[in-house]
Design a protein around this motif. Structure first.
Motif, PDB file in Angstrom:
ATOM      1  N   THR A 146       1.958  -1.699   0.048  1.00 49.08           N
ATOM      2  CA  THR A 146       0.244  -0.018   0.398  1.00 49.08           C
ATOM      3  C   THR A 146       0.875   1.519   0.123  1.00 49.08           C
ATOM      4  O   THR A 146       1.484   1.259   0.549  1.00 49.08           O
ATOM      5  CB  THR A 146      -0.646   0.067   2.184  1.00 49.08           C
ATOM      6  N   ILE A 147       0.238   1.960  -0.904  1.00 52.09           N
ATOM      7  CA  ILE A 147       0.953   3.196  -0.416  1.00 52.09           C
ATOM      8  C   ILE A 147      -0.101   4.326   0.641  1.00 52.09           C
ATOM      9  O   ILE A 147      -1.655   4.041   0.681  1.00 52.09           O
ATOM     10  CB  ILE A 147       0.719   4.051  -1.540  1.00 52.09           C
ATOM     11  N   LYS A 148       0.326   5.212   0.701  1.00 47.80           N
ATOM     12  CA  LYS A 148      -0.431   6.503   2.294  1.00 47.80           C
ATOM     13  C   LYS A 148      -0.404   7.674   1.336  1.00 47.80           C
ATOM     14  O   LYS A 148       0.862   8.393   1.286  1.00 47.80           O
ATOM     15  CB  LYS A 148       0.361   5.997   3.648  1.00 47.80           C
ATOM     16  N   ARG A 149      -1.387   8.273   1.735  1.00 50.36           N
ATOM     17  CA  ARG A 149      -1.677   9.523   0.590  1.00 50.36           C
ATOM     18  C   ARG A 149      -2.362  10.290   2.484  1.00 50.36           C
ATOM     19  O   ARG A 149      -2.501   9.707   3.303  1.00 50.36           O
ATOM     20  CB  ARG A 149      -2.643   9.762   0.004  1.00 50.36           C
ATOM     21  N   LYS A 150      -1.769  12.321   2.297  1.00 49.13           N
ATOM     22  CA  LYS A 150      -2.880  12.305   4.046  1.00 49.13           C
ATOM     23  C   LYS A 150      -3.375  13.650   2.786  1.00 49.13           C
ATOM     24  O   LYS A 150      -2.831  14.121   2.269  1.00 49.13           O
ATOM     25  CB  LYS A 150      -1.628  13.307   4.194  1.00 49.13           C
ATOM     26  N   TYR A 151      -4.727  14.514   3.647  1.00 51.00           N
ATOM     27  CA  TYR A 151      -5.409  15.028   3.411  1.00 51.00           C
ATOM     28  C   TYR A 151      -6.281  15.754   4.038  1.00 51.00           C
ATOM     29  O   TYR A 151      -6.093  15.236   5.246  1.00 51.00           O
ATOM     30  CB  TYR A 151      -6.998  14.319   2.003  1.00 51.00           C
ATOM     31  N   TRP A 152      -6.075  17.172   3.792  1.00 51.80           N
ATOM     32  CA  TRP A 152      -6.854  17.943   4.893  1.00 51.80           C
ATOM     33  C   TRP A 152      -8.385  18.400   3.930  1.00 51.80           C
ATOM     34  O   TRP A 152      -9.158  18.275   2.863  1.00 51.80           O
ATOM     35  CB  TRP A 152      -6.113  18.549   4.865  1.00 51.80           C
ATOM     36  N   GLY A 153      -9.403  19.093   4.968  1.00 50.95           N
ATOM     37  CA  GLY A 153     -10.344  19.185   5.292  1.00 50.95           C
ATOM     38  C   GLY A 153     -10.882  20.593   4.668  1.00 50.95           C
ATOM     39  O   GLY A 153      -9.503  21.272   5.037  1.00 50.95           O
ATOM     40  N   GLN A 154     -11.758  20.850   4.173  1.00 43.62           N
ATOM     41  CA  GLN A 154     -12.040  22.514   4.037  1.00 43.62           C
ATOM     42  C   GLN A 154     -11.538  23.484   4.754  1.00 43.62           C
ATOM     43  O   GLN A 154     -11.365  24.843   4.592  1.00 43.62           O
ATOM     44  CB  GLN A 154     -13.315  22.920   3.254  1.00 43.62           C
ATOM     45  N   GLY A 155     -12.146  22.849   6.456  1.00 46.92           N
ATOM     46  CA  GLY A 155     -12.727  23.872   7.100  1.00 46.92           C
ATOM     47  C   GLY A 155     -13.873  24.136   7.351  1.00 46.92           C
ATOM     48  O   GLY A 155     -14.595  24.401   7.016  1.00 46.92           O
ATOM     49  N   THR A 156     -13.857  24.016   8.851  1.00 48.38           N
ATOM     50  CA  THR A 156     -15.132  24.769   9.092  1.00 48.38           C
ATOM     51  C   THR A 156     -15.524  25.267  10.807  1.00 48.38           C
ATOM     52  O   THR A 156     -14.264  25.186  11.654  1.00 48.38           O
ATOM     53  CB  THR A 156     -16.385  23.240   9.275  1.00 48.38           C
ATOM     54  N   LEU A 157     -15.762  26.385  10.610  1.00 51.02           N
ATOM     55  CA  LEU A 157     -15.549  27.700  11.709  1.00 51.02           C
ATOM     56  C   LEU A 157     -16.359  27.470  12.888  1.00 51.02           C
ATOM     57  O   LEU A 157     -18.586  27.314  12.499  1.00 51.02           O
ATOM     58  CB  LEU A 157     -15.982  29.466  11.349  1.00 51.02           C
ATOM     59  N   VAL A 158     -15.825  27.426  13.622  1.00 48.81           N
ATOM     60  CA  VAL A 158     -16.598  27.486  15.340  1.00 48.81           C
ATOM     61  C   VAL A 158     -16.521  28.653  15.907  1.00 48.81           C
ATOM     62  O   VAL A 158     -15.602  28.592  16.375  1.00 48.81           O
ATOM     63  CB  VAL A 158     -16.355  25.723  15.947  1.00 48.81           C
ATOM     64  N   THR A 159     -17.795  29.501  16.005  1.00 41.77           N
ATOM     65  CA  THR A 159     -17.893  29.931  17.582  1.00 41.77           C
ATOM     66  C   THR A 159     -17.971  30.034  18.779  1.00 41.77           C
ATOM     67  O   THR A 159     -19.491  28.961  18.412  1.00 41.77           O
ATOM     68  CB  THR A 159     -18.292  31.505  15.928  1.00 41.77           C
ATOM     69  N   VAL A 160     -17.729  30.449  19.556  1.00 40.03           N
ATOM     70  CA  VAL A 160     -18.085  29.771  21.110  1.00 40.03           C
ATOM     71  C   VAL A 160     -17.931  31.419  21.392  1.00 40.03           C
ATOM     72  O   VAL A 160     -17.321  31.959  21.887  1.00 40.03           O
ATOM     73  CB  VAL A 160     -17.402  29.184  21.634  1.00 40.03           C
TER      74      VAL A 160
END
Length: 125
Positions: free
Chosen positions: A109-123
């Motif tokens: 196998t090969i391994k690859r890394k991915y990121w989401g686009q981001g979601t804002l959390v405001t408290v």
């Protein structure tokens, strides 16, 4: 290619709860480690929590006892349940996924890394 779609961010009052989701789709055979990171304005991106393919999880000290990370491998989805939210939890939250792709008949196998686009959390009150 692999696509990550995040959802669940928004505005919540201190002490409230939110649940983030991140669904992976595309070309992969298995999911390896999955994690949530966050980045507050003017700060470095930091690890919130990570969960292995076997379900073992670890958390940043700042969220232990309040946040729970989980995964549903059948849905290729990672979740972050956030309880007892504080103003200092305000940040853009990013999911992180490692995918494994089989590349030959021996099962290498090969391994690859991915990121989401981001979601804002405001408290905030």
């Amino acid at each position: 290619q692999v696509y990550l779609v995040e959802s669940g961010g928004g505005l919540v009052q201190p002490g409230g709860s939110l649940r983030l989701s991140c669904a992976a789709s595309g070309r992969f055979d298995r999911l390896n480690d999955m994690a949530w990171y966050r980045q507050a304005p003017g700060q470095e991106r930091e690890l919130v929590g990570i969960i292995s393919s076997g379900g073992n999880s670890n958390y940043a000290d700042s969220v232990k006892g309040r946040f729970t990370i989980s995964r549903d491998n059948h849905k290729s989805t990672i979740y972050l349940q956030m309880n007892s939210l504080k103003p200092e939890d305000t940040a853009v939250y990013y999911c992180y996924v490692e995918i494994l792709r089989v590349v030959n008949v021996e099962g290498a196998t090969i391994k690859r890394k991915y990121w989401g686009q981001g979601t804002l959390v405001t408290v905030s009150s």
